[in-house]
Write a protein that holds these residues in place. Structure first.
Motif, PDB file in Angstrom:
ATOM      1  N   LYS A 173      11.131  -7.140   3.390  1.00 34.63           N
ATOM      2  CA  LYS A 173       9.705  -6.843   3.496  1.00 34.63           C
ATOM      3  C   LYS A 173       9.207  -7.338   4.851  1.00 34.63           C
ATOM      4  O   LYS A 173       9.610  -8.403   5.318  1.00 34.63           O
ATOM      5  CB  LYS A 173       8.971  -7.569   2.372  1.00 34.63           C
ATOM      6  N   GLN A 201       0.845  -1.190   0.000  1.00 30.67           N
ATOM      7  CA  GLN A 201       0.000   0.000   0.000  1.00 30.67           C
ATOM      8  C   GLN A 201       0.884   1.244   0.000  1.00 30.67           C
ATOM      9  O   GLN A 201       1.845   1.333   0.770  1.00 30.67           O
ATOM     10  CB  GLN A 201      -0.909  -0.008   1.230  1.00 30.67           C
ATOM     11  N   ARG A 253       1.455   5.054   0.900  1.00 31.27           N
ATOM     12  CA  ARG A 253       0.914   5.942   1.929  1.00 31.27           C
ATOM     13  C   ARG A 253       0.332   7.194   1.298  1.00 31.27           C
ATOM     14  O   ARG A 253       0.846   7.706   0.315  1.00 31.27           O
ATOM     15  CB  ARG A 253       2.017   6.324   2.917  1.00 31.27           C
ATOM     16  N   PHE A 276      -5.525  -5.864   2.180  1.00 28.90           N
ATOM     17  CA  PHE A 276      -5.418  -4.546   1.555  1.00 28.90           C
ATOM     18  C   PHE A 276      -6.752  -4.173   0.922  1.00 28.90           C
ATOM     19  O   PHE A 276      -7.467  -5.046   0.436  1.00 28.90           O
ATOM     20  CB  PHE A 276      -4.315  -4.567   0.493  1.00 28.90           C
ATOM     21  N   PRO A 277      -7.124  -2.890   0.883  1.00 29.75           N
ATOM     22  CA  PRO A 277      -6.444  -1.734   1.447  1.00 29.75           C
ATOM     23  C   PRO A 277      -6.646  -1.625   2.959  1.00 29.75           C
ATOM     24  O   PRO A 277      -7.745  -1.864   3.443  1.00 29.75           O
ATOM     25  CB  PRO A 277      -7.110  -0.560   0.732  1.00 29.75           C
ATOM     26  N   ASP A 278      -5.572  -1.261   3.643  1.00 28.41           N
ATOM     27  CA  ASP A 278      -5.598  -1.175   5.097  1.00 28.41           C
ATOM     28  C   ASP A 278      -5.601   0.294   5.514  1.00 28.41           C
ATOM     29  O   ASP A 278      -4.849   1.105   4.960  1.00 28.41           O
ATOM     30  CB  ASP A 278      -4.358  -1.873   5.647  1.00 28.41           C
ATOM     31  N   GLY A 334      22.204 -13.103  -2.858  1.00 29.90           N
ATOM     32  CA  GLY A 334      21.399 -13.247  -4.064  1.00 29.90           C
ATOM     33  C   GLY A 334      20.873 -11.896  -4.480  1.00 29.90           C
ATOM     34  O   GLY A 334      20.882 -10.956  -3.689  1.00 29.90           O
ATOM     35  N   PRO A 335      20.398 -11.782  -5.722  1.00 31.00           N
ATOM     36  CA  PRO A 335      19.893 -10.504  -6.196  1.00 31.00           C
ATOM     37  C   PRO A 335      18.673 -10.045  -5.398  1.00 31.00           C
ATOM     38  O   PRO A 335      17.993 -10.847  -4.769  1.00 31.00           O
ATOM     39  CB  PRO A 335      19.517 -10.777  -7.649  1.00 31.00           C
ATOM     40  N   TRP A 336      18.387  -8.743  -5.512  1.00 35.13           N
ATOM     41  CA  TRP A 336      17.234  -8.155  -4.823  1.00 35.13           C
ATOM     42  C   TRP A 336      15.951  -8.716  -5.432  1.00 35.13           C
ATOM     43  O   TRP A 336      15.860  -8.958  -6.643  1.00 35.13           O
ATOM     44  CB  TRP A 336      17.300  -6.648  -5.005  1.00 35.13           C
ATOM     45  N   THR A 337      14.939  -8.915  -4.606  1.00 34.34           N
ATOM     46  CA  THR A 337      13.593  -9.224  -5.088  1.00 34.34           C
ATOM     47  C   THR A 337      12.628  -8.266  -4.398  1.00 34.34           C
ATOM     48  O   THR A 337      12.982  -7.644  -3.402  1.00 34.34           O
ATOM     49  CB  THR A 337      13.170 -10.666  -4.772  1.00 34.34           C
ATOM     50  N   PRO A 338      11.397  -8.140  -4.895  1.00 30.40           N
ATOM     51  CA  PRO A 338      10.438  -7.233  -4.228  1.00 30.40           C
ATOM     52  C   PRO A 338      10.151  -7.638  -2.782  1.00 30.40           C
ATOM     53  O   PRO A 338       9.603  -6.841  -2.020  1.00 30.40           O
ATOM     54  CB  PRO A 338       9.189  -7.354  -5.079  1.00 30.40           C
ATOM     55  N   GLU A 359      -4.686   1.822   8.394  1.00 30.40           N
ATOM     56  CA  GLU A 359      -3.508   2.326   9.107  1.00 30.40           C
ATOM     57  C   GLU A 359      -2.301   2.408   8.192  1.00 30.40           C
ATOM     58  O   GLU A 359      -1.512   3.337   8.264  1.00 30.40           O
ATOM     59  CB  GLU A 359      -3.201   1.425  10.311  1.00 30.40           C
ATOM     60  N   LEU A 360      -2.163   1.413   7.301  1.00 29.46           N
ATOM     61  CA  LEU A 360      -0.991   1.380   6.420  1.00 29.46           C
ATOM     62  C   LEU A 360      -1.004   2.525   5.415  1.00 29.46           C
ATOM     63  O   LEU A 360       0.040   3.002   4.998  1.00 29.46           O
ATOM     64  CB  LEU A 360      -0.967   0.064   5.658  1.00 29.46           C
ATOM     65  N   GLY A 361      -2.215   2.961   5.041  1.00 30.99           N
ATOM     66  CA  GLY A 361      -2.301   4.015   4.056  1.00 30.99           C
ATOM     67  C   GLY A 361      -2.177   5.404   4.630  1.00 30.99           C
ATOM     68  O   GLY A 361      -2.080   6.372   3.900  1.00 30.99           O
ATOM     69  N   LYS A 362      -2.169   5.509   5.959  1.00 31.42           N
ATOM     70  CA  LYS A 362      -2.161   6.825   6.601  1.00 31.42           C
ATOM     71  C   LYS A 362      -0.839   7.538   6.393  1.00 31.42           C
ATOM     72  O   LYS A 362       0.218   6.909   6.333  1.00 31.42           O
ATOM     73  CB  LYS A 362      -2.398   6.660   8.104  1.00 31.42           C
ATOM     74  N   PHE A 418       2.983  -8.202   6.458  1.00 32.33           N
ATOM     75  CA  PHE A 418       2.187  -7.806   5.297  1.00 32.33           C
ATOM     76  C   PHE A 418       1.457  -8.996   4.687  1.00 32.33           C
ATOM     77  O   PHE A 418       0.495  -8.812   3.950  1.00 32.33           O
ATOM     78  CB  PHE A 418       3.090  -7.163   4.226  1.00 32.33           C
TER      79      PHE A 418
END
Lengths: 181, 179
Positions: free
Chosen positions: B138, A143, A145, B147-149, B130-134, B151-154, B142
């Protein structure tokens, strides 16, 4: 390429789906942030020729907040190509016709001129409210912000919270508020 | 486009683990060809008389062949462990120059073609993690968030609002009264 290397490749270049809540957000400021995710600029592997852009799901585009008097002053130009067919639509008018168009145009504009622009826009998913199809929601893993706080409406606050809010004094029983002229 | 105008690109590569345990001189064979009578081979003849024995003693891993031939220009041919063969003419070179060229040839690893380095460093093991991953770094929480959450979007780092300040002051007042 071994099977572990192949899986590593998929993992590194996998597309992430982000969700962004547009309610009470300035679409032009938000567009600058969303564009970074659409292009994949937040990734350490970013390169302009590297196809690593992410998907962004924008919800509640109907609830965007334009700054100042932009609802009545901002005009969107369109020309069909035929003579005397130029139109200037005000932002409030456009928003009432299509609640996703202002957000879409803001993002399209901030992507900048590039042959990749139309393809990058394909990764943007706009929804006027929070009713998003389940197959889209299943993909979302992150998400973005919001850029500004969402104001709270009085009728959305619980009655209990309102009653317990600190007061200096109570109004008398027979108190009549001043009539609004 | 004429590709011969451009340098071949590549990475900095030493011969197979050379120098990790022991150093192996990559120059294996040296062939010196010269003429006994021509003036162009004068320097080469001087070199053979004065320096060649000394050079062979110092570089014992190198096999040195000396090949006289009539009325031909003097030539140095160096052959390396990786199969490279470097030919160079020593026509009209004096014996000091030839000694310098030979010391250069014996220090080289056989890469006679100049290359453009794509990077100035090279490693066989670019990354241990190792290479970066998304999903690198993290938050595992999560995985369980729908989603959508809210508090996380604040937005973060907001200054305290007047309402929050008022509620905080009242709470502090209450706490002091209870004490």
């Amino acid at each position: 390429m071994s099977i572990t290397q192949r899986v590593q490749q998929w993992a590194t270049f996998g597309r992430v789906w982000h969700v962004y809540d547009c309610s009470y957000q300035n679409p032009f400021d938000s567009a600058k942030v969303i564009v970074k995710y659409l292009k994949g600029m937040q990734k350490p592997i970013y390169h302009p020729m590297n196809d690593c852009g992410d998907h962004v799901v924008c919800i509640n585009t109907k609830q965007i907040a334009l700054p100042g008097d932009e609802w009545t002053k901002r005009a969107y130009f369109h020309h069909t190509g035929y003579p005397s067919s130029a139109t200037w639509t005000l932002a409030w008018e456009l928003h009432s016709k299509d609640p996703m168009m202002i957000m879409k145009k803001a993002i399209y504009r901030s992507l900048g001129g590039n042959l990749q622009r139309r393809h990058t826009m394909q990764r943007l998913h706009l929804f006027k409210d929070d009713k998003v199809p389940q197959e889209v929601l299943d993909n979302i893993t992150n998400q973005i912000r919001q850029l500004r706080p969402v104001p709270q409406r009085l009728d959305h606050i619980d009655q209990e919270v309102i009653d317990n809010f600190p007061k200096i004094m109570d109004y008398p029983e027979d108190y009549l508020p001043k009539a609004i002229k | 486009m004429n590709h011969s105008q451009f340098l071949i690109s590549g990475f900095l590569r030493p011969p197979f683990y050379n120098g990790v345990g022991r150093q192996i001189n990559q120059l294996q064979r040296l062939t010196i060809k010269f003429c006994k009578s021509h003036g162009g081979s004068k320097g080469m003849r001087d070199f053979i008389e004065n320096h060649l024995v000394n050079y062979a003693k110092e570089n014992q891993s190198v096999v040195v062949y000396v090949k006289p031939r009539r009325h031909r220009s003097p030539v140095i041919v160096a052959e390396y462990l990786n199969g490279d063969r470097r030919w160079m003419s020593a026509q009209n070179r004096n014996h000091e120059e030839i000694l310098k060229w030979l010391s250069l040839l014996s220090l080289q690893a056989g890469d006679t073609e100049p290359i453009r380095y794509r990077k100035n460093w090279h490693t066989d093991c670019p990354s241990i993690q190792g290479p970066w991953t998304p999903f690198t770094h993290k938050n595992p929480a999560f995985n369980n968030i729908a989603f959508p959450d809210k508090e996380l979007g604040k937005q973060l780092n907001m200054p305290e609002t007047a309402t929050e300040k008022l509620l905080r002051l009242v709470q502090e007042q209450k706490n002091t009264k209870n004490e």
